[in-house]
Design an enzyme around this catalytic site. Structure first.
Site, short mmCIF file in Angstrom:
data_model
loop_
_atom_site.label_atom_id
_atom_site.label_comp_id
_atom_site.label_asym_id
_atom_site.label_seq_id
_atom_site.Cartn_x
_atom_site.Cartn_y
_atom_site.Cartn_z
N ASP A 204 0.81 -1.06 -0.02
CA ASP A 204 0.23 -0.03 -0.07
C ASP A 204 1.06 1.34 -0.07
OD1 ASP A 204 -2.77 1.06 0.25
OD2 ASP A 204 -1.85 1.95 2.29
N GLU A 264 15.28 -14.40 -0.13
CA GLU A 264 15.07 -15.47 0.81
C GLU A 264 14.25 -16.49 0.65
OE1 GLU A 264 15.34 -14.13 5.06
OE2 GLU A 264 16.92 -12.59 4.64
#
Length: 534
Positions: A204, A264
């Site tokens: 957002d 990751e």
């Protein structure tokens, strides 16, 4: 073994946005929930989309309906529990659907534990986690910054005897991203959800994380390029050039830190929302180089203009600016009037134009987002003032009616509450004109909008040039959008007529017509065609 195509599923993948409050209510309280979404995942998979994006379902006082988070790591009880979310994720994955969730990092609710501690005094451990500032000598706010939701962007706090910054509601204080501890806490939040199995984040207002630490006044927006795209002109927020309040270069280093966390978890992705002056430049800046956001979207296709000339110029600007970045396109979402109203209100055949709009959306270079109900061709709902829930609409009524009209319950059946809920009182009222457009009414009609979307997306999956090929415009009749999508395996020509006039196709379109409307030398109003050049 995982290959690059699997890791890069987001690159050209179709994302289906779900507004949880309005999708499906499983417990009869008139509000949609996670179990309701779980119950509809088979339907979503039948659309041939690649991923779902869930608007906020986190713990919140709901003053801005979940975009005011009071606990980043838990599910609000009205939506269910973390176990429900795990069930949802597992079932989505079993159906081949990726799961993207909203993350609201720029601000929290004033009910968040971080803010409660921060406001206690100027010396506590989180005193600098939010944007605090002393008043001017006359007691007024520290600068002229405005809130998107009306009035000053500063709220006085009696305990600290200071103002705090809020770009939205006064109950949504802005986090201070200049504080490294805040960044670390946010990155830990991202890692929490990735470890739970989510495949990505919709971020957002991703360009509003940082502010000018010197709190310099905003200047007047003197040119259209300096105005804030995506906000109603009746809002005084549009009168300022918000270069000090947002879009700071400091943001780039944080986005690089976030990308390292995403890396990751191979196969995860980010799509950033950018509302800003010259948002296309920030789309490019935030997605270039492969070390920040994976993709981003702006509001250029979420406005009122659907003319071929505007769309052509806008898409050319995107291609010119984007470089090696990647766009995500939407023509409807939870913040704007639905495209079936915004772009078809004055057309002679609204359904045909709605289909042509979806055809364009699904054949551009980028990752398209389909908003719930868009596959049904739903128009904007009429919500009377007395039923409004959106604080944005209540503040600026009647010139701006807010966002409730695109957030009403999803129509599943032709019953009074359209199969959304067993309750006769839903959080927003059902619009009667949505009833005959329900899923149950469209399923058996092979010519319905729903079955058109299903067949188009099934076709799209068979054509890699649409998913990840290049994009270039082809010279054509000005009433047409004609473009080439090409990769190493195929070359396609797409022609879309969004005008009220019959238009001549470019000379030399001699390839195989892959879509039925592509026959002959002309396209009637709201037709589109796709040809193979090989």
């Amino acid at each position: 073994m995982t290959n690059n195509a699997q890791l890069n599923w987001w690159r050209g993948g179709v994302i289906y946005q779900i507004y949880p409050r309005s999708y499906c209510d499983s417990n009869g309280d008139g509000i949609g929930d996670l179990q309701g979404i779980i119950n509809k995942l088979d339907y979503i998979a039948s659309l041939n989309v690649d991923a779902i994006w869930l608007s906020p379902f986190f713990t919140s006082p709901m003053k801005d309906f979940g975009y005011d988070v009071s606990d980043y790591r838990d599910v609000d009880p009205m939506f269910g529990s973390l176990d429900d979310f795990r069930t949802l994720t597992d079932k989505a994955h079993s159906l081949g659907l990726k799961v993207i969730i909203d993350q609201v990092y720029s601000h929290t609710s004033d009910q968040h534990a971080w803010f409660k501690e921060s406001r206690e005094n100027k010396t506590n451990a989180k005193a600098d986690w939010y944007v605090w500032a002393d008043p001017k000598a006359d007691g007024t706010p520290p600068n002229n910054w405005l809130s998107l939701f009306g009035g000053s962007a500063w709220q006085w706090d009696t305990r600290r005897q200071q103002y705090f910054l809020h770009n939205f509601l006064s109950s949504q204080p802005d986090l201070n991203f200049h504080n490294r501890e805040v960044q670390d806490a946010i990155l830990d939040t991202a890692r929490f959800w990735l470890e739970l199995g989510v495949d990505g984040f919709r971020l957002d207002v991703v360009n509003m994380y940082f502010h000018d630490a010197a709190l310099t006044d905003n200047a007047v927006a003197a040119t259209p390029e300096q105005q804030f795209v995506g906000v109603d002109p009746a809002n005084p927020f549009c009168r300022q050039y918000h270069v000090h309040q947002m879009c700071r270069d400091d943001n780039l280093e944080f986005l690089k830190r976030l990308r390292k966390v995403m890396d990751e978890f191979p196969g995860s992705t980010t799509v950033g929302e950018i509302g800003a002056p010259d948002g296309l430049s920030f789309m490019a800046q935030y997605t270039e180089g492969g070390n920040k956001l994976h993709m981003a979207y702006t509001f250029e296709l979420l406005g009122p203009d659907s003319s071929p000339d505007y769309l052509r110029k806008t898409l050319k600007r995107i291609e010119a600016k984007l470089g090696d970045g990647w766009p995500s396109f939407a023509v409807s979402n939870h913040d704007v009037v639905r495209s079936a109203t915004r772009w078809t209100a004055n057309s002679s055949d609204p359904e045909a134009k709605a289909k042509a709009i979806i055809a364009m959306l699904m054949t551009l270079r980028g990752s398209p987002c389909l908003y719930q109900g868009e596959e049904l061709g739903l128009p904007e709902a009429d919500v009377p003032f007395e039923d409004l829930q959106d604080p944005f609409g209540i503040e600026f009524w009647p010139e701006f009616k807010g966002r409730d009209g695109c957030r009403t319950p999803m129509p599943w059946t032709s019953e009074t509450t359209v199969g959304f809920s067993d309750s006769t009182q839903t959080w927003l009222p059902v619009d009667p004109k949505h009833v005959p457009m329900a899923v149950s009414a469209q399923e058996p009609d092979e010519n319905s909008m729903l079955n058109f979307v299903r067949s188009l997306l099934a076709w799209r999956r068979q054509h890699p040039a649409i998913r990840d090929g290049g994009f270039e415009f082809v010279d054509s009749d000005p009433n047409l959008l004609v473009y080439r999508r090409k990769n190493d395996s195929e070359s396609l020509i797409v022609a879309v007529n969004l005008s009220e006039s019959t238009a001549s196709l470019p000379n030399g379109l001699t390839g195989e017509a892959l879509w039925p409307a592509g026959q002959g030398t002309e396209l009637a109003p709201y037709q589109f065609g796709i040809w193979s050049e090989q």
